[in-house]
Design an enzyme around this catalytic site. Structure first.
Site, short mmCIF file in Angstrom:
data_model
loop_
_atom_site.label_atom_id
_atom_site.label_comp_id
_atom_site.label_asym_id
_atom_site.label_seq_id
_atom_site.Cartn_x
_atom_site.Cartn_y
_atom_site.Cartn_z
N GLY A 47 0.78 -1.24 0.00
CA GLY A 47 0.00 0.00 0.00
C GLY A 47 0.81 1.28 0.00
O GLY A 47 0.36 2.30 -0.52
N ASP A 103 0.78 3.42 4.54
CA ASP A 103 -0.35 4.01 3.82
C ASP A 103 -1.44 4.48 4.78
O ASP A 103 -1.95 5.58 4.68
CB ASP A 103 -0.92 3.03 2.79
CG ASP A 103 -1.25 1.65 3.38
OD1 ASP A 103 -0.96 1.39 4.57
OD2 ASP A 103 -1.78 0.80 2.63
N ASP A 106 -4.81 1.93 10.91
CA ASP A 106 -6.19 1.57 11.24
C ASP A 106 -6.21 1.12 12.70
O ASP A 106 -6.23 1.95 13.61
CB ASP A 106 -6.66 0.51 10.26
CG ASP A 106 -8.13 0.13 10.42
OD1 ASP A 106 -8.84 0.80 11.18
OD2 ASP A 106 -8.57 -0.83 9.77
N PHE A 155 -13.93 2.76 4.79
CA PHE A 155 -12.98 2.01 3.98
C PHE A 155 -12.67 2.81 2.72
O PHE A 155 -13.56 3.15 1.94
CB PHE A 155 -13.52 0.63 3.62
CG PHE A 155 -12.44 -0.27 3.08
CD1 PHE A 155 -11.59 -0.94 3.94
CD2 PHE A 155 -12.26 -0.41 1.71
CE1 PHE A 155 -10.56 -1.74 3.45
CE2 PHE A 155 -11.24 -1.21 1.20
CZ PHE A 155 -10.40 -1.88 2.08
N VAL A 156 -11.39 3.12 2.54
CA VAL A 156 -10.98 3.96 1.41
C VAL A 156 -10.05 3.19 0.48
O VAL A 156 -9.38 2.24 0.89
CB VAL A 156 -10.29 5.25 1.90
CG1 VAL A 156 -11.27 6.16 2.64
CG2 VAL A 156 -9.08 4.93 2.79
N ASP A 162 -5.92 -0.63 -1.50
CA ASP A 162 -6.68 -1.53 -2.35
C ASP A 162 -7.97 -2.02 -1.71
O ASP A 162 -8.14 -2.00 -0.49
CB ASP A 162 -5.84 -2.77 -2.67
CG ASP A 162 -5.70 -3.70 -1.45
OD1 ASP A 162 -5.20 -3.25 -0.41
OD2 ASP A 162 -6.13 -4.87 -1.54
P1 IMP Z 1 -3.99 -2.22 11.01
O1 IMP Z 1 -3.13 -3.30 11.56
O2 IMP Z 1 -5.44 -2.45 11.34
O3 IMP Z 1 -3.56 -0.84 11.37
O4 IMP Z 1 -3.96 -2.44 9.45
C1 IMP Z 1 -3.43 -1.55 8.57
C2 IMP Z 1 -3.51 -2.14 7.18
O5 IMP Z 1 -4.86 -2.53 6.85
C3 IMP Z 1 -3.13 -1.09 6.17
O6 IMP Z 1 -1.74 -1.09 5.92
C4 IMP Z 1 -3.97 -1.48 4.97
O7 IMP Z 1 -3.29 -2.45 4.18
C5 IMP Z 1 -5.22 -2.11 5.55
N1 IMP Z 1 -6.33 -1.14 5.65
C6 IMP Z 1 -6.84 -0.59 6.77
N2 IMP Z 1 -7.83 0.27 6.48
C7 IMP Z 1 -7.93 0.30 5.13
C8 IMP Z 1 -8.79 1.03 4.21
O8 IMP Z 1 -9.64 1.85 4.56
N3 IMP Z 1 -8.58 0.77 2.88
C9 IMP Z 1 -7.65 -0.10 2.43
N4 IMP Z 1 -6.84 -0.79 3.25
C10 IMP Z 1 -6.98 -0.59 4.59
MG MG Z 2 -4.13 -3.84 2.04
#
Ligand code: IMP
Ligand code: MG
Length: 183
Positions: A47, A103, A106, A155-156, A162
């Site tokens: 990403g 990127d 979350d 979700f973006v 992606d």
């Molecule tokens: P985390 O461990 O939940 O912080 O996950 C982060 C990863 O989830 C990011 O690097 C993205 O690959 C994916 N992700 C989280 N939210 C989104 C979204 O809104 N769109 C696309 N990918 C996302």
């Molecule tokens: Mg991803």
């Protein structure tokens, strides 16, 4: 049908992203003295690829770029916090200034694992830059030195992000039409 037809709403335009990337590059130049060993940008695949490419081009001082790929087990739409390294760094980061380029932040579970892993390799400094930061979603606290844009919990896609590996090549960041998820 083109990728643009699947977008319901643009959250951040190409121009807005571009302008912010320039500001982030300027912040890096201000914070990392050029006379030291070059800053190592560690981009998280896949990403952060578009972001790091634009960011690096906007930085006027020497930087190095390396990549890591990680994968969460389980569902692709939810973070499990269990992370596997699919591709490790090529560089030894001991004694280096390291900036992890993400990127989107979350839940923070992926980054938390990554940071713990990288910290054990004894970098001189270890910081995080994320283009997007989902407000109110963090399940673990992550100290993020640079945030591009705080965004609501939606979700973006686009600019590297992606849905089912598609839409990474959109030049802006947007929200998909609901029917795209349906089929
Ligand atoms: P985390 O461990 O939940 O912080 O996950 C982060 C990863 O989830 C990011 O690097 C993205 O690959 C994916 N992700 C989280 N939210 C989104 C979204 O809104 N769109 C696309 N990918 C996302
Ligand atoms: Mg991803």
């Amino acid at each position: 049908m083109g990728i643009h037809d699947d977008i319901e709403r643009v959250i951040l335009t190409d121009a807005e992203v571009h302008a912010r990337v320039g500001e982030l590059a300027a912040a890096i130049e201000r914070d990392y003295p050029a006379e030291d060993t070059p800053l190592l940008l560690v981009a998280v695949l896949r990403g952060a690829v578009l972001f790091v490419a634009d960011l690096a081009r906007a930085i006027q001082m020497p930087v190095e770029i390396d990549f890591m790929a990680v994968s969460s087990y389980g569902s692709s739409t939810k973070s499990s916090g269990v992370v596997r390294i699919l591709k490790d760094l090529d560089e030894d980061i001991e004694g280096r200034d390291v900036l992890v380029v993400e990127d989107i932040l979350d839940t923070g579970l992926t980054l938390k694992y990554l940071l713990r892993n990288l910290a054990s390799r004894k970098p001189r400094s270890l910081e995080v830059m994320t283009l997007l930061y989902k407000e109110g979603k963090q399940r673990v606290p992550i100290d993020c030195k640079y945030v591009g844009f705080p965004i609501p919990d939606e979700f973006v896609v686009g600019y590297g992000l992606d849905y089912a590996e598609r839409y990474r090549n959109l030049p802006y960041i947007g929200v998909l039409k609901p029917e795209v998820y349906a089929d």
